[in-house]
Structures are given as C-alpha cells and as structure tokens.
Design a protein around this motif. Sequence first.
Motif, PDB file in Angstrom:
ATOM      1  N   ALA A 125     -54.154 -19.214  -4.900  1.00 29.36           N
ATOM      2  CA  ALA A 125     -54.104 -19.514  -6.680  1.00 29.36           C
ATOM      3  C   ALA A 125     -54.997 -19.062  -7.669  1.00 29.36           C
ATOM      4  N   TYR A 126     -54.053 -18.393  -8.597  1.00 32.03           N
ATOM      5  CA  TYR A 126     -54.485 -18.372  -9.890  1.00 32.03           C
ATOM      6  C   TYR A 126     -55.083 -17.203  -9.522  1.00 32.03           C
ATOM      7  N   GLY A 127     -54.924 -16.144  -8.989  1.00 33.53           N
ATOM      8  CA  GLY A 127     -56.008 -15.037  -8.912  1.00 33.53           C
ATOM      9  C   GLY A 127     -56.606 -14.844  -7.645  1.00 33.53           C
ATOM     10  N   GLY A 158     -53.781 -10.918   4.401  1.00 30.63           N
ATOM     11  CA  GLY A 158     -52.974 -10.091   3.568  1.00 30.63           C
ATOM     12  C   GLY A 158     -52.377 -11.172   2.463  1.00 30.63           C
ATOM     13  N   TYR A 159     -51.636 -11.222   2.035  1.00 28.47           N
ATOM     14  CA  TYR A 159     -50.930 -12.000   1.447  1.00 28.47           C
ATOM     15  C   TYR A 159     -50.422 -12.886   2.575  1.00 28.47           C
ATOM     16  N   ARG A 160     -50.790 -14.417   2.333  1.00 30.03           N
ATOM     17  CA  ARG A 160     -50.646 -15.617   2.949  1.00 30.03           C
ATOM     18  C   ARG A 160     -50.479 -14.802   4.461  1.00 30.03           C
ATOM     19  N   ASP A 161     -51.484 -14.427   4.671  1.00 23.40           N
ATOM     20  CA  ASP A 161     -51.313 -14.307   6.234  1.00 23.40           C
ATOM     21  C   ASP A 161     -52.290 -13.481   6.767  1.00 23.40           C
ATOM     22  N   ASP A 191     -57.544 -14.039 -15.391  1.00 23.24           N
ATOM     23  CA  ASP A 191     -56.709 -13.174 -16.117  1.00 23.24           C
ATOM     24  C   ASP A 191     -55.168 -13.740 -15.858  1.00 23.24           C
ATOM     25  N   TYR A 192     -55.014 -14.718 -14.458  1.00 18.97           N
ATOM     26  CA  TYR A 192     -53.599 -15.570 -14.164  1.00 18.97           C
ATOM     27  C   TYR A 192     -53.025 -15.957 -15.553  1.00 18.97           C
ATOM     28  N   GLY A 193     -51.657 -15.758 -16.080  1.00 13.31           N
ATOM     29  CA  GLY A 193     -51.177 -16.484 -17.478  1.00 13.31           C
ATOM     30  C   GLY A 193     -51.576 -17.447 -17.005  1.00 13.31           C
ATOM     31  N   GLY A 234     -45.815 -27.673  -1.188  1.00 11.10           N
ATOM     32  CA  GLY A 234     -45.915 -26.077  -1.785  1.00 11.10           C
ATOM     33  C   GLY A 234     -44.725 -25.644  -2.333  1.00 11.10           C
ATOM     34  N   SER A 235     -45.345 -24.042  -2.361  1.00 15.15           N
ATOM     35  CA  SER A 235     -44.193 -23.250  -1.831  1.00 15.15           C
ATOM     36  C   SER A 235     -43.933 -22.862  -0.815  1.00 15.15           C
ATOM     37  N   PHE A 236     -42.495 -22.914  -1.148  1.00 15.71           N
ATOM     38  CA  PHE A 236     -41.630 -22.901   0.289  1.00 15.71           C
ATOM     39  C   PHE A 236     -41.330 -20.975   1.017  1.00 15.71           C
ATOM     40  N   LYS A 238     -42.748 -17.135   0.665  1.00 17.66           N
ATOM     41  CA  LYS A 238     -43.813 -16.209  -0.288  1.00 17.66           C
ATOM     42  C   LYS A 238     -42.676 -15.902  -1.332  1.00 17.66           C
ATOM     43  N   ASN A 239     -43.581 -15.295  -2.190  1.00 14.68           N
ATOM     44  CA  ASN A 239     -43.202 -14.407  -3.601  1.00 14.68           C
ATOM     45  C   ASN A 239     -42.741 -13.088  -2.777  1.00 14.68           C
ATOM     46  N   PRO A 240     -41.399 -12.086  -3.147  1.00 13.86           N
ATOM     47  CA  PRO A 240     -41.282 -10.503  -2.039  1.00 13.86           C
ATOM     48  C   PRO A 240     -41.945  -9.882  -2.562  1.00 13.86           C
ATOM     49  N   ILE A 275     -35.016 -17.758  -7.701  1.00 10.99           N
ATOM     50  CA  ILE A 275     -34.135 -19.181  -7.683  1.00 10.99           C
ATOM     51  C   ILE A 275     -33.289 -19.660  -8.434  1.00 10.99           C
ATOM     52  N   GLU A 276     -34.436 -20.007  -9.584  1.00 12.41           N
ATOM     53  CA  GLU A 276     -34.101 -20.407 -10.714  1.00 12.41           C
ATOM     54  C   GLU A 276     -32.700 -19.903 -11.395  1.00 12.41           C
ATOM     55  N   GLN A 277     -32.923 -18.442 -11.015  1.00 12.82           N
ATOM     56  CA  GLN A 277     -31.966 -17.684 -12.119  1.00 12.82           C
ATOM     57  C   GLN A 277     -30.231 -17.670 -10.936  1.00 12.82           C
ATOM     58  N   GLN A 294     -40.541 -26.406 -10.757  1.00 12.16           N
ATOM     59  CA  GLN A 294     -40.954 -25.569  -9.529  1.00 12.16           C
ATOM     60  C   GLN A 294     -40.184 -24.928  -8.361  1.00 12.16           C
ATOM     61  N   ALA A 295     -38.539 -24.020  -9.350  1.00 13.88           N
ATOM     62  CA  ALA A 295     -38.535 -23.733  -7.807  1.00 13.88           C
ATOM     63  C   ALA A 295     -38.757 -23.142  -6.750  1.00 13.88           C
ATOM     64  N   LEU A 296     -39.993 -22.429  -5.888  1.00 11.05           N
ATOM     65  CA  LEU A 296     -40.522 -22.048  -5.327  1.00 11.05           C
ATOM     66  C   LEU A 296     -40.171 -23.120  -4.556  1.00 11.05           C
TER      67      LEU A 296
HETATM   68  N1  EPU Z   1     -40.936 -19.168 -12.422  1.00  2.00           N
HETATM   69  C1  EPU Z   1     -39.658 -19.414 -12.883  1.00  2.00           C
HETATM   70  N2  EPU Z   1     -38.826 -21.203 -12.643  1.00  2.00           N
HETATM   71  C2  EPU Z   1     -39.042 -21.267 -11.538  1.00  2.00           C
HETATM   72  C3  EPU Z   1     -40.850 -20.907 -10.465  1.00  2.00           C
HETATM   73  C4  EPU Z   1     -41.512 -19.922 -11.612  1.00  2.00           C
HETATM   74  O1  EPU Z   1     -39.793 -18.897 -14.372  1.00  2.00           O
HETATM   75  O2  EPU Z   1     -38.973 -22.452 -10.690  1.00  2.00           O
HETATM   76  C5  EPU Z   1     -42.242 -17.952 -13.288  1.00  2.00           C
HETATM   77  C6  EPU Z   1     -43.089 -18.940 -13.935  1.00  2.00           C
HETATM   78  O3  EPU Z   1     -42.890 -18.774 -15.147  1.00  2.00           O
HETATM   79  C7  EPU Z   1     -44.566 -17.519 -13.757  1.00  2.00           C
HETATM   80  C8  EPU Z   1     -44.020 -16.797 -12.309  1.00  2.00           C
HETATM   81  O4  EPU Z   1     -42.598 -17.294 -12.023  1.00  2.00           O
HETATM   82  O5  EPU Z   1     -44.459 -16.508 -14.842  1.00  2.00           O
HETATM   83  C9  EPU Z   1     -45.150 -16.958 -11.323  1.00  2.00           C
HETATM   84  O6  EPU Z   1     -44.708 -18.914 -11.140  1.00  2.00           O
HETATM   85  P1  EPU Z   1     -46.246 -19.573 -10.877  1.00  2.00           P
HETATM   86  O7  EPU Z   1     -47.420 -18.965 -11.666  1.00  2.00           O
HETATM   87  O8  EPU Z   1     -45.828 -21.009 -10.896  1.00  2.00           O
HETATM   88  O9  EPU Z   1     -46.912 -18.817  -9.345  1.00  2.00           O
HETATM   89  P2  EPU Z   1     -45.746 -19.210  -7.631  1.00  2.00           P
HETATM   90  O10 EPU Z   1     -46.133 -17.657  -7.657  1.00  2.00           O
HETATM   91  O11 EPU Z   1     -44.670 -19.573  -8.177  1.00  2.00           O
HETATM   92  C10 EPU Z   1     -47.694 -18.588  -6.742  1.00  2.00           C
HETATM   93  C11 EPU Z   1     -47.792 -19.547  -5.087  1.00  2.00           C
HETATM   94  C12 EPU Z   1     -48.757 -21.071  -5.327  1.00  2.00           C
HETATM   95  C13 EPU Z   1     -49.599 -20.732  -6.319  1.00  2.00           C
HETATM   96  C14 EPU Z   1     -49.397 -20.302  -7.309  1.00  2.00           C
HETATM   97  C15 EPU Z   1     -50.726 -19.832  -8.882  1.00  2.00           C
HETATM   98  C16 EPU Z   1     -46.879 -18.119  -3.873  1.00  2.00           C
HETATM   99  C17 EPU Z   1     -46.206 -18.139  -2.547  1.00  2.00           C
HETATM  100  N3  EPU Z   1     -47.109 -19.086  -4.444  1.00  2.00           N
HETATM  101  O12 EPU Z   1     -46.713 -19.910  -7.481  1.00  2.00           O
HETATM  102  O13 EPU Z   1     -49.632 -21.341  -4.177  1.00  2.00           O
HETATM  103  O14 EPU Z   1     -49.925 -22.490  -6.501  1.00  2.00           O
HETATM  104  O15 EPU Z   1     -49.617 -18.910  -7.578  1.00  2.00           O
HETATM  105  O16 EPU Z   1     -51.348 -18.300  -8.459  1.00  2.00           O
HETATM  106  O17 EPU Z   1     -48.033 -17.130  -3.745  1.00  2.00           O
HETATM  107  C18 EPU Z   1     -48.286 -22.119  -2.544  1.00  2.00           C
HETATM  108  O18 EPU Z   1     -49.174 -21.598  -1.164  1.00  2.00           O
HETATM  109  O19 EPU Z   1     -48.016 -23.440  -1.605  1.00  2.00           O
HETATM  110  C19 EPU Z   1     -48.810 -22.577  -3.728  1.00  2.00           C
HETATM  111  C20 EPU Z   1     -48.502 -23.151  -4.594  1.00  2.00           C
END
Ligand code: EPU
Length: 335
Positions: A125-127, A158-161, A191-193, A234-236, A238-240, A275-277, A294-296
């Motif tokens: 999380a967060y870099g 690896g990433y979540r691996d 650095d994370y946004g 949490g996140s259901f 992975k970010n592809p 997902i939001e889009q 948080q749509a993930l």
């Molecule tokens: N975003 C949207 N809409 C949403 C969700 C996110 O526009 O509904 C945008 C955010 O505004 C941001 C970007 O997408 O610009 C990334 O969002 P966020 O920082 O919330 O992180 P994420 O990529 O959705 C990942 C991890 C989280 C971790 C956060 C912070 C994965 C699968 N998830 O989420 O981990 O907390 O980054 O580092 O990589 C988890 O694994 O269970 C988890 C919560």
Amino acid sequence: MKILKNLSLLPYNTFKINALANEMVVIENDNELENLHLNQKPFLVLGGGSNILFTKNFDGIILKNEIKGKAIIDETEEEIALNIKSGENWHEIVMWSVENNWNGIENLALIPGTVGAAPVQNIGAYGVEIKDVLQYVRFYNFETRKFEQLNNSECQFGYRDSIFKRSLKNKIFITDIGIKLKKKNHHYKTDYGNIKDELKKQNISELSPRMIANIVIQIRKSKLPDPAEIGNAGSFFKNPEVSEEVLSKIKNQFPNVIYFPTNENRFKLAAGWMIEQCGLRGFEHKGAAVHTRQALVIINKQNATGESILELAQIIIEKVYQTFGVKLEPEVNIL
Ligand code: EPU
C-alpha cells in the motif's frame, strides 16, 4: 492444539460468509505442526480471513493460525532485525514498529490480517510492499515434513504474488517471517498521491514513522470500509497491467484514464477507476455491492452469500471487459 467440529466460518472471514467446515484445528505453536496428520485431506491455513471468499462449504481441515510471538534478533546502530510469528496481527506489528520509531512498514498500517498472510500476497500500500523489508519466511512443509526457510529472492515476489501462491500453494504453513527496519537515516516513501496531498494539506514537514502511519490510517479510514462494521476483503481485484499499445487505445477513448508506469514499458491501470467508469459505483446485486467510496472493494451489504458476491464480481469483470477490453483478475482468494 484445539480441535473444533462442525462449525460456521462466519466469525473467521471478513466477508462474513456463513460457510460451514467440518473441522478446525487451532495451531498455537510450531511443534504442533509436526504432530499433525492431515491424512490426505485438503486443508486451508486461515489467518485473519481477510482476503478470502467462501463460495461453498469447506470440505477439509481448517488450520487456524494462533502462533504468537515477536522478538528482536539482531540490532546495530542503524538497523533492527525482527522475527515475528505468523499468527500475530499485522497492524499491531506496524504499531509496535511505529512506537519504537523503526522505519519501513509505516505505509502498511491498518492492512487487515495476520503476519503469516503478508508474504503470501506480498501485501502493499502507498508505494511499499512487504518484500521491501522482508529477510526470510520460515514454514512447515507438509510434503517434506520439515521446517524450511526461504530468503527474500527465493520467495519470487511480484505484485500481490509470491511462490506461496504458486508452487508452494496448499503445501505449507508459514510460522515466522524476518524483517529488517531502519533505526536511523529513515527513508520515507511519500510519493504516493494521497500521502503527498495529505502532507501538503496538513502542512507537515517533519516526518516520523508515526506521522506517516497516522496519515495512512486517515486515508484508509476515509475510503475503505472497516471489516468489523461491514463485510469486505479490501480490493477485490488486482490493478491490471497492460502494454503501451493497449494503454494508448484506451487513452483515445478515455483521455482521463488513470495509470502508473511499472518497469519494462508496462502500465498499471487503476481498476477502481475503470469500474467507476462503467457506472458500477454503488451497484448492488443480491445483497452484495460495489463500495461507493472505492469501487475496487466489494461489500457484503446485506446477508450476501459467497455465490452472490462472486456473481457480482463476474458482472464487473464482464462490464469492464466490454468497456476497456481488459480482463480484471481477482485479488481475493476464492474458494
Ligand atoms: N480511483 C477512482 N475510483 C475508485 C477507486 C480509485 O477513480 O473508485 C482512482 C483514485 O482516485 C486513484 C487511483 O484510482 O487515482 C488509485 O486508487 P487508490 O489510491 O485508492 O488505490 P488502488 O489502486 O485502488 C491499491 C491497492 C490497495 C492499497 C492502495 C493504496 C491493489 C489491488 N489495491 O488500490 O490495497 O491500499 O492501492 O496503495 O493493488 C488491498 O490490496 O486490499 C488494498 C486495499
């Protein structure tokens, strides 16, 4: 070693799914593993149950990890090496490190689950990812019937691996991890946004592990549902990761696409944004729902079953595929 028979797994998974298991063995120390005979039955090691979705009853033995303990095993002026038993709660270990002003895992505050689960999916999380501080993972191997140890590079992170999701899956029980943290010359990952924005907003210039942990806790609390209040894992997804070619096609249609470059000319897309889009933020299906902030994240809004959560996940995968031509993969372990 305690043995429970015919029980509901509802208190043992953060999605709050009422799946049944015929047997649970509660493991409280390493030695118990040597004496455990699984008789070829499938088993599942369960820590906090925070990254798992039960879609049916579990036909096998649940090994509930309650092995506790933490120790300093080496210390210099600069660094500290810790050995942590796998049944400890991850967030409590982060808080312990923060109280001692040790630097390295403060960005990983408030991640639910146990220490033993952390290297399996290389929590991040967060870099920061656990692989950044991890020295070794120790485990009991039910195939060789021996305690074994892998160092960081052998874990194939690896990433979540990791190797624990691949060749060692369903073969081992993690007992310990070793991590190394900094006592001096702290290096903060800001650095994370979200972290950058908060530091600016709160006008903070003097950093400490506690300060970063507090910011991470605030951010997580504002976006992610607390599993103690509402079922979720949490996140259901992975970010592809996609190629430059795929990214540019998406950019043509969605100029605001959110992406992050990884190495080797690949790009990670923000699955939550995708997902939001698709108009799915808040979308509900048989008691399951897409989290509004948080749509993930998929939540168990009202007595959802594991199957209905999985159906919702499939609806999301389909819709995102139709819209972006990209297939989302679950991050949660589906059983
Ligand atoms: N975003 C949207 N809409 C949403 C969700 C996110 O526009 O509904 C945008 C955010 O505004 C941001 C970007 O997408 O610009 C990334 O969002 P966020 O920082 O919330 O992180 P994420 O990529 O959705 C990942 C991890 C989280 C971790 C956060 C912070 C994965 C699968 N998830 O989420 O981990 O907390 O980054 O580092 O990589 C988890 O694994 O269970 C988890 C919560």
